[in-house]
Design a protein around this motif. Structure first.
Motif, PDB file in Angstrom:
ATOM      1  N   PRO A   1       0.771  -1.255   0.000  1.00  0.00           N
ATOM      2  CA  PRO A   1       0.000   0.000   0.000  1.00  0.00           C
ATOM      3  C   PRO A   1       0.798   1.298   0.000  1.00  0.00           C
ATOM      4  CG  PRO A   1       0.036  -0.925   2.210  1.00  0.00           C
ATOM      5  CD  PRO A   1       0.739  -1.913   1.316  1.00  0.00           C
ATOM      6  N   ILE A   2       2.112   1.231   0.226  1.00  0.00           N
ATOM      7  CA  ILE A   2       2.910   2.465   0.302  1.00  0.00           C
ATOM      8  C   ILE A   2       3.792   2.535  -0.954  1.00  0.00           C
ATOM      9  CG2 ILE A   2       4.594   3.779   1.641  1.00  0.00           C
ATOM     10  CD1 ILE A   2       3.621   2.253   4.102  1.00  0.00           C
ATOM     11  N   PRO A   3       3.533   3.477  -1.849  1.00  0.00           N
ATOM     12  CA  PRO A   3       4.231   3.492  -3.137  1.00  0.00           C
ATOM     13  C   PRO A   3       5.649   4.030  -3.101  1.00  0.00           C
ATOM     14  CG  PRO A   3       2.644   5.292  -3.040  1.00  0.00           C
ATOM     15  CD  PRO A   3       2.453   4.480  -1.791  1.00  0.00           C
ATOM     16  N   VAL A   4       6.015   4.812  -2.095  1.00  0.00           N
ATOM     17  CA  VAL A   4       7.336   5.435  -2.061  1.00  0.00           C
ATOM     18  C   VAL A   4       8.369   4.449  -1.515  1.00  0.00           C
ATOM     19  CG1 VAL A   4       6.985   6.407   0.251  1.00  0.00           C
ATOM     20  CG2 VAL A   4       8.621   7.467  -1.298  1.00  0.00           C
ATOM     21  N   ILE A   5       9.580   4.441  -2.095  1.00  0.00           N
ATOM     22  CA  ILE A   5      10.618   3.493  -1.678  1.00  0.00           C
ATOM     23  C   ILE A   5      11.289   3.931  -0.387  1.00  0.00           C
ATOM     24  CG2 ILE A   5      12.462   4.607  -3.006  1.00  0.00           C
ATOM     25  CD1 ILE A   5      11.982   0.803  -2.432  1.00  0.00           C
ATOM     26  N   ASN A   6      11.354   5.239  -0.132  1.00  0.00           N
ATOM     27  CA  ASN A   6      12.073   5.722   1.050  1.00  0.00           C
ATOM     28  C   ASN A   6      11.453   5.185   2.335  1.00  0.00           C
ATOM     29  OD1 ASN A   6      14.198   7.767   2.011  1.00  0.00           O
ATOM     30  ND2 ASN A   6      12.437   8.237   3.287  1.00  0.00           N
ATOM     31  N   GLY A   7      12.283   4.560   3.152  1.00  0.00           N
ATOM     32  CA  GLY A   7      11.811   4.033   4.428  1.00  0.00           C
ATOM     33  C   GLY A   7      11.372   2.591   4.379  1.00  0.00           C
TER      34      GLY A   7
ATOM     35  N   THR B   1       0.066   8.571   2.437  1.00  0.00           N
ATOM     36  CA  THR B   1       0.508   7.909   1.209  1.00  0.00           C
ATOM     37  C   THR B   1       0.133   8.675  -0.051  1.00  0.00           C
ATOM     38  OG1 THR B   1      -1.488   6.543   1.331  1.00  0.00           O
ATOM     39  CG2 THR B   1       0.567   5.586   2.157  1.00  0.00           C
ATOM     40  N   SER B   2      -1.033   9.294  -0.072  1.00  0.00           N
ATOM     41  CA  SER B   2      -1.422  10.075  -1.241  1.00  0.00           C
ATOM     42  C   SER B   2      -2.083  11.384  -0.854  1.00  0.00           C
ATOM     43  CB  SER B   2      -2.371   9.266  -2.146  1.00  0.00           C
ATOM     44  OG  SER B   2      -3.527   8.873  -1.431  1.00  0.00           O
TER      45      SER B   2
ATOM     46  N   VAL C   1       2.322   4.110   8.270  1.00  0.00           N
ATOM     47  CA  VAL C   1       1.222   3.193   8.573  1.00  0.00           C
ATOM     48  C   VAL C   1       0.561   3.552   9.899  1.00  0.00           C
ATOM     49  CG1 VAL C   1       0.674   0.805   9.157  1.00  0.00           C
ATOM     50  CG2 VAL C   1       2.144   1.296   7.214  1.00  0.00           C
ATOM     51  N   LEU C   2       1.365   3.703  10.944  1.00  0.00           N
ATOM     52  CA  LEU C   2       0.817   3.973  12.274  1.00  0.00           C
ATOM     53  C   LEU C   2       0.028   5.275  12.305  1.00  0.00           C
ATOM     54  CD1 LEU C   2       3.859   2.930  14.508  1.00  0.00           C
ATOM     55  CD2 LEU C   2       1.672   1.734  14.313  1.00  0.00           C
ATOM     56  N   LEU C   3       0.583   6.334  11.738  1.00  0.00           N
ATOM     57  CA  LEU C   3      -0.102   7.624  11.782  1.00  0.00           C
ATOM     58  C   LEU C   3      -1.385   7.586  10.971  1.00  0.00           C
ATOM     59  CD1 LEU C   3      -0.156  10.516  12.740  1.00  0.00           C
ATOM     60  CD2 LEU C   3       1.288  11.155  10.794  1.00  0.00           C
ATOM     61  N   ALA C   4      -1.366   6.930   9.817  1.00  0.00           N
ATOM     62  CA  ALA C   4      -2.566   6.840   8.991  1.00  0.00           C
ATOM     63  C   ALA C   4      -3.688   6.101   9.719  1.00  0.00           C
ATOM     64  CB  ALA C   4      -2.246   6.140   7.675  1.00  0.00           C
ATOM     65  N   LEU C   5      -3.344   5.002  10.359  1.00  0.00           N
ATOM     66  CA  LEU C   5      -4.366   4.219  11.065  1.00  0.00           C
ATOM     67  C   LEU C   5      -4.866   4.943  12.313  1.00  0.00           C
ATOM     68  CD1 LEU C   5      -2.871   0.628  10.687  1.00  0.00           C
ATOM     69  CD2 LEU C   5      -4.861   1.578   9.513  1.00  0.00           C
ATOM     70  N   LEU C   6      -3.971   5.638  13.013  1.00  0.00           N
ATOM     71  CA  LEU C   6      -4.398   6.430  14.170  1.00  0.00           C
ATOM     72  C   LEU C   6      -5.392   7.509  13.761  1.00  0.00           C
ATOM     73  CD1 LEU C   6      -1.011   6.908  16.078  1.00  0.00           C
ATOM     74  CD2 LEU C   6      -3.056   5.802  17.007  1.00  0.00           C
ATOM     75  N   LEU C   7      -5.078   8.233  12.684  1.00  0.00           N
ATOM     76  CA  LEU C   7      -5.966   9.301  12.229  1.00  0.00           C
ATOM     77  C   LEU C   7      -7.297   8.746  11.747  1.00  0.00           C
ATOM     78  CD1 LEU C   7      -3.330  11.463  10.333  1.00  0.00           C
ATOM     79  CD2 LEU C   7      -4.624  12.165  12.371  1.00  0.00           C
TER      80      LEU C   7
END
Length: 570
Positions: free
Chosen positions: A259-265, A424-425, A440-446
């Protein structure tokens, strides 16, 4: 309201690599200097490496057609700089291996100077490695381990320590050791070795070079001791060749679609990184596929995978034990910009910097304290597999608090979904320096802060994000903190102010129920003028997270019972 970037804080960087030329304009304006926002970026697919070899593989000067194409691209970028009101002093042209070793390098650089009036700075081998390592340091909140940058013509090896302490980034005095084993350079050599049956000799050469390079770096004992304690080094990778490898690994991840398109991290285990046979098979399949192939893996990159696989296998033998591999977007451009920042700015957490501009009422500090106070101290009562204290750090919760109200302007139908996509977008998609785990964590928390209910169009994405979470216990805490955040926001609908400070207090402890099972007790105290009855539904929302039917996995799943004691301030 869109941020207005003052021209004096803009920096234009041209990174002339072996496989392409990258043009960019970034801002080092406070308060977002740490994440170096990119206002413009463009890549010209001009391979200075390929231009120096004839069809028969003979070395030759960079041809006139290629030089003319480069100058045209530079002239277009100069017009772009004028459009952004870029001061001339803010432009930097950096050249690496392909320009440094070109037969007609002097003439090539003179032609660029004549076309746009800009000098070309050629980075020495060691300096290229130093700047690349700083690019890696810019890419993540904390870095402690070995660093490799795989370009088209060369590979740099170094070590790096950046733990956001007052001290600046630490690396070897010589910056890095450079070796002539870039992805483009190695592709014909690997192919030839396979044809001639000399693969073993080539491997011996590279193995010897990497082993000597590591020995020459004199890795500090503190970093070696950390590796021993954690079961191996973390290897940080940058450069187009390695990023292509990372995208192939993402396409083969257990969670699909990733689900996360960016390679960084992006992070993978040693075993996943070294599964060269599977990666090569996937790359070959993408070349034969008439469809879209692998996301962000061009045919050129896919064609270089066998050479990268050769290097990866050699690294496994040459370097000490590697525990995990972390991919980084930062390269020469990011490293050059990062070196211009003072140590106190470098030490900031990228996620906090990226979100604090959304805290328009300057209330996140008080809200962060409330969120932290809803987490009980670690205790033997809790489940031994639950590591919530290490997961939900102050930095993460501060970023959460900064965005607590951002989606309030959205329709209720969109709040959870928009919040889920924010990292992510959405509003944080472009932020440089964030781990996949924190996205992931911040997205799910929000998402949970707004109830967590998403439409069918976003359910697959949410499920994929949840599958990336390292533990079901973490998922339960996300649900809990989301409910606590909803309560806090209900009590402070406009954030905390001088007029309403102290309206709510929270405290949490561990206890046991009659069956000896761990139980979380949350005390909620309202100020006299808060009318606690108005928030009964929000308090009940926190308590419901502890109902077994709402645990992660259902009644036989993972979670804690939550007892909420609500009281008015005496």
């Amino acid at each position: 309201m869109a941020t207005v970037y003052a021209p004096q804080h803009l920096r234009a960087v041209v990174d002339m690599g072996s496989n392409g030329i990258r043009f960019s304009i970034s801002s080092l304006q406070a308060p977002t200097a740490r994440i170096m926002p990119t206002l413009y970026q463009h890549r010209e697919a001009i391979s200075l490496y390929d231009a120096q070899y004839s069809p028969t593989g003979q070395r030759q000067p960079i041809d006139n057609a290629t030089i003319s194409a480069v100058c045209t691209a530079f002239q277009q970028f100069k017009r772009t700089c004028l459009d952004f009101s870029m001061p001339e002093t803010g432009v930097k042209v950096l050249a690496t291996e392909a320009t440094r070793t070109a037969i007609n390098s002097d003439d090539f650089r003179a032609r660029i100077k004549q076309a746009v009036g800009w000098d070309v700075t050629m980075l020495a081998k060691e300096e290229e490695g130093r700047v690349g390592a700083m690019g890696v340091a810019s890419s993540l909140p904390d870095v402690s381990g070995l660093v490799m940058d795989l370009g088209g013509g060369s590979t740099q090896l170094s070590w790096l320590i950046n733990t956001r302490q007052p001290a600046d980034v630490q690396m070897p005095e010589q910056g890095a050791v450079s070796m002539p084993y870039g992805a483009a350079a190695m592709s014909p050599r690997v192919a030839e070795a396979e044809r001639n049956g000399t693969t073993a000799e080539l491997k011996k050469e590279v193995l010897h070079a990497v082993t000597d390079a590591y020995a020459g770096l004199k890795v500090p004992s503190s970093l070696q001791d950390l590796a021993k304690a954690e079961g191996g080094f973390t290897l940080y990778l940058s450069g187009g060749g390695f990023r292509g490898w990372g995208y192939v690994l993402m396409s083969r991840h257990a969670v699909q679609p990733y689900p996360i398109p960016v390679i960084n991290g992006f992070c993978c285990s040693r075993a996943q990184f070294l599964d060269t046979a599977s990666v090569k098979d996937a790359a070959v399949a993408s070349l034969e596929d008439d469809g879209d192939g692998i996301f962000r893996v061009s045919d050129r990159r896919a064609g270089q995978v066998p050479a990268v696989a050769f290097l990866v296998n050699t690294l496994a033998e040459a370097l000490p034990e590697i525990k995990e591999v972390r991919f980084c977007q930062g390269g020469v451009r990011e490293g050059h910009l990062f070196t211009q920042l003072p140590a106190d700015i470098k030490s900031q957490h990228p996620l906090v910097v990226a979100t604090e501009t959304f805290d328009t009422s300057n209330t996140s500090g008080a809200i962060t304290k409330l969120l932290l106070s809803s987490l009980p101290n670690r205790d033997s009562t809790q489940h031994t597999s639950d590591h919530y204290a290490e997961t939900f750090t102050q930095d993460l919760l501060e970023a959460f608090a900064n965005l607590l109200y951002h989606h309030a302007t959205h329709s209720k139908d969109l709040q959870s979904s928009s919040a889920l996509r924010s990292t992510t977008s959405g509003i944080l998609a472009s932020v440089h320096g964030v781990l996949h785990e924190n996205r992931v964590l911040l997205a799910l928390l929000l998402c949970q802060r707004w109830g967590g209910d998403v439409p069918p169009t976003d359910q697959q994405f949410k499920t994929a994000m949840e599958q990336l979470v390292d533990s079901p216990w973490t998922l339960w805490w996300i649900n809990y903190l989301g409910a606590v955040a909803a309560l806090v926001a209900a009590v402070y609908p406009a954030g905390t102010t001088a007029r309403n400070t102290g309206r709510l207090a929270l405290s949490a402890i561990w206890d046991e129920n009659g069956k000896g099972e761990p139980e979380l007790r949350l005390k909620v105290v309202f100020a006299k003028d808060a009318q606690s009855s108005s928030f009964a539904e929000d308090v009940h929302g926190v308590e419901k997270v502890g109902k077994k039917k709402r645990w992660v996995g259902g009644r036989d799943g993972v979670g804690y019972k939550v007892q909420v004691e609500s009281a008015d301030h005496e």
